[in-house]
Design an enzyme around this catalytic site. Sequence first.
Site, PDB file in Angstrom:
ATOM      1  N   ASP A 338      -2.996   4.355  -8.303  1.00  0.00           N
ATOM      2  CA  ASP A 338      -3.344   5.359  -7.313  1.00  0.00           C
ATOM      3  C   ASP A 338      -2.070   6.079  -6.896  1.00  0.00           C
ATOM      4  O   ASP A 338      -1.290   5.513  -6.160  1.00  0.00           O
ATOM      5  CB  ASP A 338      -4.086   4.744  -6.129  1.00  0.00           C
ATOM      6  CG  ASP A 338      -3.539   3.379  -5.709  1.00  0.00           C
ATOM      7  OD1 ASP A 338      -2.839   2.724  -6.487  1.00  0.00           O
ATOM      8  OD2 ASP A 338      -3.794   2.990  -4.564  1.00  0.00           O
ATOM      9  N   GLU A 592       9.360  -1.868  -4.827  1.00  0.00           N
ATOM     10  CA  GLU A 592       8.048  -1.899  -5.476  1.00  0.00           C
ATOM     11  C   GLU A 592       8.062  -1.130  -6.800  1.00  0.00           C
ATOM     12  O   GLU A 592       7.335  -1.447  -7.741  1.00  0.00           O
ATOM     13  CB  GLU A 592       7.068  -1.282  -4.486  1.00  0.00           C
ATOM     14  CG  GLU A 592       5.852  -0.654  -5.036  1.00  0.00           C
ATOM     15  CD  GLU A 592       5.198   0.320  -4.057  1.00  0.00           C
ATOM     16  OE1 GLU A 592       4.003   0.199  -3.864  1.00  0.00           O
ATOM     17  OE2 GLU A 592       5.886   1.211  -3.510  1.00  0.00           O
TER      18      GLU A 592
END
Length: 669
Positions: A338, A592
Amino acid sequence: MRASRALWLLSGVLPWAAALYENGSVVAPCDSPIYCYGDLLREIELARPFADSKTFVDLPTTRPLDEVLAAFDELEKPIQNNTALHDFLSDYFGQAGSELEAVPTDQLRTQPDFLDAVNSTEVADFVKEVIDIWPDLTRRYAGAGNCSDCVNSFIPVSRTFVVAGGRFREPYYWDSFWIIEGLLRTKGSFTQIAENIIENFLDFVQDFGFVPNGARRYYLNRSQPPLLTQMVRVYVEYTQNYTLLERALPLLKAEYDFWVKNRTVTLERGGKNYTLNHYAVSNTQPRPESYYEDYVTANNQSYYNEAGEIFNATDPLTEAQIETLYSNLASGAESGWDYTSRWLANPNDAVTDTFFPLRSLNTANILPIDLNSILYYNEITLAAFHTRTGNASAAQAWSARATARSEAMYALLWDQEHYSYFDYNLTSGAKNIYVVADNSSVPADLSGAPEGHQVAFSPAQFYPFWTGAAPAALKADPSAVKRVYGRVEALLDDRAGAIAASNLKTGQQWDEPNVWPPLEYIIIQGLLNVPVSSSSSSATNAETDYVQTQSLALKFAQRYLDSTFCTWQATAAIAASTNSTEGGKSGGIMFEKYSDTSIDAAGGGGEYEVVEGFGWSNGVLIWIADVFGERLKTPSCSDGESKGAGKRRKRSAVEIDAWDGKWVKRFAS
Ligand SMILES: *[C@@H]1O[C@H](CO)[C@@H](O)[C@H](O)[C@H]1NC(C)=O
Ligand SMILES: *[C@@H]1O[C@H](CO)[C@@H](O)[C@H](O)[C@H]1NC(C)=O
Ligand SMILES: *[C@@H]1O[C@H](CO)[C@@H](O)[C@H](O)[C@H]1NC(C)=O
Ligand SMILES: *[C@@H]1O[C@H](CO)[C@@H](O)[C@H](O)[C@H]1NC(C)=O
Ligand SMILES: *[C@@H]1O[C@H](CO)[C@@H](O)[C@H](O)[C@H]1NC(C)=O
Ligand SMILES: *[C@@H]1O[C@H](CO)[C@@H](O)[C@H](O)[C@H]1NC(C)=O
Ligand SMILES: *[C@@H]1O[C@H](CO)[C@@H](O)[C@H](O)[C@H]1NC(C)=O
Ligand SMILES: *[C@@H]1O[C@H](CO)[C@@H](O)[C@H](O)[C@H]1NC(C)=O
Ligand SMILES: *[C@@H]1O[C@H](CO)[C@@H](O)[C@H](O)[C@H]1NC(C)=O
Ligand SMILES: *[C@@H]1O[C@H](CO)[C@@H](O)[C@H](O)[C@H]1NC(C)=O
Ligand SMILES: *[C@@H]1O[C@H](CO)[C@@H](O)[C@H](O)[C@H]1NC(C)=O
Ligand SMILES: *[C@@H]1O[C@H](CO)[C@@H](O)[C@H](O)[C@H]1NC(C)=O
């Protein structure tokens, strides 16, 4: 508890079924008027009391639900981001994540024996510091709050777990696969915690019939890349303790059935029916944790871009189109990517920043390479588990499913001319081979596309080599694998950093230049899977090709190590100069995502600030340190030349600094 759960499973009645909320045209992930749908959620999220929409839906109430709703009714409407709202929030809600508690670090041991084989002291020290982050990411559920009717959005779990980090305060589904790869090698207390994470997810399958995206009620309408079977596989393979299979096997089958029943597409091509899977969430509301963003994407009449220009939509979306868009937004989140140009019908809106980047999302109409590769792996793995438990006929049935899927993928997704897999587009009835071109340079062998286009690249194209979904003629032939990997090898030589999620810059997270740790793992493991012996005609060439695939795997692994190591050094240097106490012992930070433009930069873009922590980044690093051990070299962070940086300007730590404003602000304060 165990027994009653088993009973629910047998009777087919799910205890939480009432959690899914359907009322007229409203289809929401759960029945909470705070966390999943309704006026309170909408009005508060659209007032934007917090920079991140997720913060509000993570606040537990400190008063009973009916009191919270009554107090909300008293507030002056429309709700504004003012003192009245903030007073309401502090009077009725606790801190985000306060339903969870850390586990005292003195209760958590690590025993990373594999580090003995890492003979670069600098690399071993770095990996050790990253291993020492696990205790800080370990959590358990603390209870429902201070009154019996208080509510929160957390889905209770009964065992200790590891979070991803930052805004991701709860267990996440697909992240946990790479977290577990890291925990198993960390040993000590973490072997048990790896099993706990799996058992918590098995509970979810028992309770809901599938594994939600994460342990929040607002995720109950969607899953994520289905890696639970693979978590069980790496756990039993690594520990050689197969006891877990007794509980897991029926539940893994139940999870598989969810994907078959709820996410299947069958299509007839060339006189044959093929069955494959897609991400497709049934949902007509904004995602609660990204409420404002989704609402704007669907409802704004005008698009205000980064440069301050305003673009008017020619026609507002109809109700039906808005609902389809909300479903595609949720489906994109279910995919784990996403968002990405892979799901965008008009990626050019995002590339040029001239229209809502996500309004053309077409997620549910794409048959993704990665999802189908994972389901192949689950089928083959379940076949192997059944062989092990002596159930030959079940094993055979699972193998047959895997074979059918491999054939369907080869028929529909493989393209011989470009020697690669591509996503299948149900809207056009064809593979998505080309994507618009942007200004980023494309290695020569990726060209040959129509004017203004380029051949689509993404690490998803290597999933069939990770999971084995590619036919033997490809995956077992080192020269074929070498040819498939030619495209990604060219990128490794072209870019200073590791491999990005695509070859299109859209400002979305799962596109260039963002480097995602799980995708590096998949690229590398695909090469490690090449078998030594081969059926190829020339045995000597096959051996040379084999050796080359293995040294290429090492190159990818080293580049990921370089990226994490040098970014860590850069952040540690900033921490030292600002006396920051954040990050690891040395102040270094694991992010991340990274950037393909340099080996010392975090990634960016998308819906939220880059997150530090970070579960899967640590897991992939630890896995690489174990698998490649003594073959890893100490990264040289200032010497870009040897890493292909010659062709691209490197970004220094100071630039990371300016670029990731929020992160640095915290350091500066
Ligand atoms: C369904 O929606 C209607 C109209 O919004 C509302 O009056 C009713 O209470 C809702 N029913 C349930 C069960 O939530
Ligand atoms: C809403 O108010 C809070 C507190 O004053 C502030 O931190 C936040 O940035 C505001 N949100 C917006 C969108 O301005
Ligand atoms: C690590 O050991 C291997 C094999 O003994 C050796 O080839 C390599 O040079 C060593 N690397 C370092 C950094 O010492
Ligand atoms: C419950 O009360 C305790 C003590 O007053 C407080 O520390 C804690 O944050 C409260 N929990 C929640 C969820 O509000
Ligand atoms: C989402 O909600 C709808 C309606 O309640 C339901 O049909 C669907 O199964 C749900 N999906 C998931 C994954 O929970
Ligand atoms: C093997 O796994 C089972 C359950 O998964 C666990 O109860 C048991 O303690 C494990 N055995 C060993 C020797 O670790
Ligand atoms: C799967 O789809 C069916 C309807 O097709 C629905 O009733 C069911 O709730 C769905 N299951 C889950 C777990 O979402
Ligand atoms: C494919 O499936 C459809 C629907 O079940 C069926 O009507 C059709 O005959 C099938 N085609 C083939 C070639 O089996
Ligand atoms: C949506 O519209 C509002 C004004 O109504 C504007 O402030 C906001 O920037 C717009 N958002 C986007 C992404 O265009
Ligand atoms: C966009 O729409 C607004 C009114 O909704 C109008 O004032 C403005 O001129 C329009 N802009 C363009 C570029 O057409
Ligand atoms: C899929 O096909 C449609 C129709 O040709 C096209 O508009 C779209 O760009 C394609 N790609 C995606 C991701 O939807
Ligand atoms: C860091 O701490 C040292 C010693 O306490 C102090 O002299 C120095 O000014 C501090 N630096 C910053 C940037 O705060």
